[in-house]
Motif scaffolding. Structure first.
Motif, PDB file in Angstrom:
ATOM      1  N   ALA A  57       7.116  -0.012   6.034  1.00  0.00           N
ATOM      2  CA  ALA A  57       6.680  -0.375   7.326  1.00  0.00           C
ATOM      3  C   ALA A  57       7.955   0.072   8.457  1.00  0.00           C
ATOM      4  CB  ALA A  57       6.765  -2.019   7.395  1.00  0.00           C
ATOM      5  N   SER A  58       9.227   0.692   7.698  1.00  0.00           N
ATOM      6  CA  SER A  58       9.986   1.305   8.819  1.00  0.00           C
ATOM      7  C   SER A  58      10.909   2.099   7.831  1.00  0.00           C
ATOM      8  CB  SER A  58      10.892   0.120   9.435  1.00  0.00           C
ATOM      9  OG  SER A  58      11.524  -0.597   8.440  1.00  0.00           O
ATOM     10  N   ALA A  59      11.817   2.760   8.732  1.00  0.00           N
ATOM     11  CA  ALA A  59      12.672   3.822   8.245  1.00  0.00           C
ATOM     12  C   ALA A  59      13.830   3.014   7.360  1.00  0.00           C
ATOM     13  CB  ALA A  59      13.478   4.763   9.292  1.00  0.00           C
ATOM     14  N   SER A  60      14.119   1.854   7.834  1.00  0.00           N
ATOM     15  CA  SER A  60      14.916   0.886   7.213  1.00  0.00           C
ATOM     16  C   SER A  60      14.421   0.531   5.749  1.00  0.00           C
ATOM     17  CB  SER A  60      15.384  -0.392   7.870  1.00  0.00           C
ATOM     18  OG  SER A  60      16.434  -1.462   7.334  1.00  0.00           O
ATOM     19  N   ASP A  61      13.401   0.065   5.745  1.00  0.00           N
ATOM     20  CA  ASP A  61      12.660  -0.627   4.609  1.00  0.00           C
ATOM     21  C   ASP A  61      12.599   0.827   3.580  1.00  0.00           C
ATOM     22  OD1 ASP A  61      12.306  -2.856   5.589  1.00  0.00           O
ATOM     23  OD2 ASP A  61      10.074  -2.659   5.644  1.00  0.00           O
ATOM     24  N   PHE A  62      12.202   1.884   4.196  1.00  0.00           N
ATOM     25  CA  PHE A  62      12.258   3.049   3.111  1.00  0.00           C
ATOM     26  C   PHE A  62      13.588   3.330   2.731  1.00  0.00           C
ATOM     27  CE2 PHE A  62      12.485   7.919   2.941  1.00  0.00           C
ATOM     28  CZ  PHE A  62      12.080   8.090   1.709  1.00  0.00           C
ATOM     29  N   ALA A  63      14.690   3.303   3.416  1.00  0.00           N
ATOM     30  CA  ALA A  63      16.160   3.468   2.812  1.00  0.00           C
ATOM     31  C   ALA A  63      16.438   2.515   1.891  1.00  0.00           C
ATOM     32  CB  ALA A  63      17.049   3.346   4.049  1.00  0.00           C
ATOM     33  N   GLU A  88       5.543   7.658   0.974  1.00  0.00           N
ATOM     34  CA  GLU A  88       6.430   8.348  -0.001  1.00  0.00           C
ATOM     35  C   GLU A  88       5.457   8.918  -1.163  1.00  0.00           C
ATOM     36  OE1 GLU A  88      10.325   7.570  -2.549  1.00  0.00           O
ATOM     37  OE2 GLU A  88       8.748   5.984  -2.609  1.00  0.00           O
ATOM     38  N   VAL A  89       5.348  10.188  -1.370  1.00  0.00           N
ATOM     39  CA  VAL A  89       4.499  10.801  -2.563  1.00  0.00           C
ATOM     40  C   VAL A  89       5.468  10.922  -3.538  1.00  0.00           C
ATOM     41  CG1 VAL A  89       3.180  12.420  -3.367  1.00  0.00           C
ATOM     42  CG2 VAL A  89       3.003  11.955  -1.037  1.00  0.00           C
ATOM     43  N   TYR A  90       5.034  10.358  -4.828  1.00  0.00           N
ATOM     44  CA  TYR A  90       6.014  10.510  -6.135  1.00  0.00           C
ATOM     45  C   TYR A  90       5.153  10.664  -7.095  1.00  0.00           C
ATOM     46  CZ  TYR A  90       3.940   5.883  -7.177  1.00  0.00           C
ATOM     47  OH  TYR A  90       2.922   5.063  -7.510  1.00  0.00           O
ATOM     48  N   ASN A  91       5.919  11.373  -8.085  1.00  0.00           N
ATOM     49  CA  ASN A  91       5.584  11.902  -9.319  1.00  0.00           C
ATOM     50  C   ASN A  91       5.321  10.495 -10.622  1.00  0.00           C
ATOM     51  OD1 ASN A  91       5.098  12.905 -12.287  1.00  0.00           O
ATOM     52  ND2 ASN A  91       5.605  14.903 -11.143  1.00  0.00           N
ATOM     53  N   ILE A  92       4.105  10.450 -10.755  1.00  0.00           N
ATOM     54  CA  ILE A  92       4.078   9.041 -11.699  1.00  0.00           C
ATOM     55  C   ILE A  92       4.797   8.954 -12.850  1.00  0.00           C
ATOM     56  CG2 ILE A  92       2.246   7.729 -12.938  1.00  0.00           C
ATOM     57  CD1 ILE A  92       0.285   8.540 -10.820  1.00  0.00           C
ATOM     58  N   GLU A  93       5.230  10.305 -13.639  1.00  0.00           N
ATOM     59  CA  GLU A  93       5.825  10.369 -14.865  1.00  0.00           C
ATOM     60  C   GLU A  93       7.275  10.423 -14.311  1.00  0.00           C
ATOM     61  OE1 GLU A  93       4.961  14.005 -16.505  1.00  0.00           O
ATOM     62  OE2 GLU A  93       3.187  12.798 -18.010  1.00  0.00           O
ATOM     63  N   ASN A  94       7.600  10.531 -13.190  1.00  0.00           N
ATOM     64  CA  ASN A  94       9.065  10.427 -12.911  1.00  0.00           C
ATOM     65  C   ASN A  94       9.324  10.263 -11.282  1.00  0.00           C
ATOM     66  OD1 ASN A  94      11.533  10.928 -12.231  1.00  0.00           O
ATOM     67  ND2 ASN A  94      11.972  12.761 -13.351  1.00  0.00           N
ATOM     68  N   ALA A 100       8.448  12.471   1.097  1.00  0.00           N
ATOM     69  CA  ALA A 100       8.188  11.659   2.189  1.00  0.00           C
ATOM     70  C   ALA A 100       7.615  12.360   3.446  1.00  0.00           C
ATOM     71  CB  ALA A 100       9.100  10.557   2.539  1.00  0.00           C
ATOM     72  N   THR A 101       6.651  11.685   4.303  1.00  0.00           N
ATOM     73  CA  THR A 101       6.034  11.613   5.350  1.00  0.00           C
ATOM     74  C   THR A 101       5.858  10.611   6.230  1.00  0.00           C
ATOM     75  OG1 THR A 101       4.471  13.255   6.639  1.00  0.00           O
ATOM     76  CG2 THR A 101       3.838  11.882   4.794  1.00  0.00           C
ATOM     77  N   ASN A 102       5.575  10.881   7.747  1.00  0.00           N
ATOM     78  CA  ASN A 102       5.424   9.450   8.279  1.00  0.00           C
ATOM     79  C   ASN A 102       4.001   9.724   9.172  1.00  0.00           C
ATOM     80  OD1 ASN A 102       6.420  10.277  11.206  1.00  0.00           O
ATOM     81  ND2 ASN A 102       7.541  11.364   9.768  1.00  0.00           N
TER      82      ASN A 102
END
Length: 198
Positions: A57-63, A88-94, A100-102
């Protein structure tokens, strides 16, 4: 001898999607957003079986890695203002392999024009032609305050039309010459920040 298996996880990419803009239905400034509607664009061809997307929801929450737990039903926190969502796109295995984008989400105030407007009436005069031709110059904006119904003229623009289908725009509403003795003018009220909100 000892052997160890090493697996290299791919780092994903995160494409920036368009903002999600909505016209408020009750003008309270809040809306329930489905943030995942942008997911296909964010992944941009990457498989959803290999990569997941977290929303913040915010840059703070992301951090602080405080993710939105229900992104399909998220209520904005800023009333009638743009709120920046981190995806945030993440690799499911790792999951440490990520990108990240916004994008912005925003709720816009819906126009609430009055539906009962007093008519504008004039005696025939020489403002156009003669005082016997049944045509005069009207300033249609004379009823602007009444039409806006308490909403601000700096936030909304009024467009005047000769037809109820809003296809025949009156380009000069301050100097409109009638074509028949009685005419019905249609008015479209548009939010200046979002032309699709009318």
């Amino acid at each position: 001898t000892h052997s160890k298996q090493v697996k290299i996880a791919s780092i994903p990419t995160a494409s920036q999607p368009n903002p999600i803009l909505v016209c408020d239905t009750d003008n309270d400034g809040f809306n329930t957003f489905n943030l995942t509607q942008n997911e296909t664009f964010i992944l941009n061809g990457q498989s959803s079986s290999d990569y997941g997307v977290n929303y913040y929801a915010s840059a703070s929450d992301f951090a602080n890695k405080i993710r939105i737990t229900n992104p399909t039903s998220y209520q904005n926190s800023l009333v009638f203002q743009a709120q920046n969502i981190i995806a945030e796109v993440y690799n499911i295995e790792n999951s440490s392999c990520n990108a990240a984008t916004n994008f912005n989400i925003q709720v816009f105030e819906r126009p609430t024009p009055s539906t009962s407007i007093l008519p504008i009436q004039n005696c025939d005069n020489t403002s156009f032609g003669s005082d016997l031709d049944g045509k005069v110059v009207f300033d249609l904006t004379d009823r602007a305050v009444e039409i806006l119904n308490g909403q601000s003229a700096s936030d909304f623009t009024l467009y005047y039309y000769k037809d109820i289908g809003l296809t025949n725009l009156i380009s000069s509403p301050t100097s409109y010459v009638n074509t028949s003795q009685i005419e019905t003018i249609s008015v479209k009220v548009v939010n200046n920040q979002n032309i699709n909100c009318f």
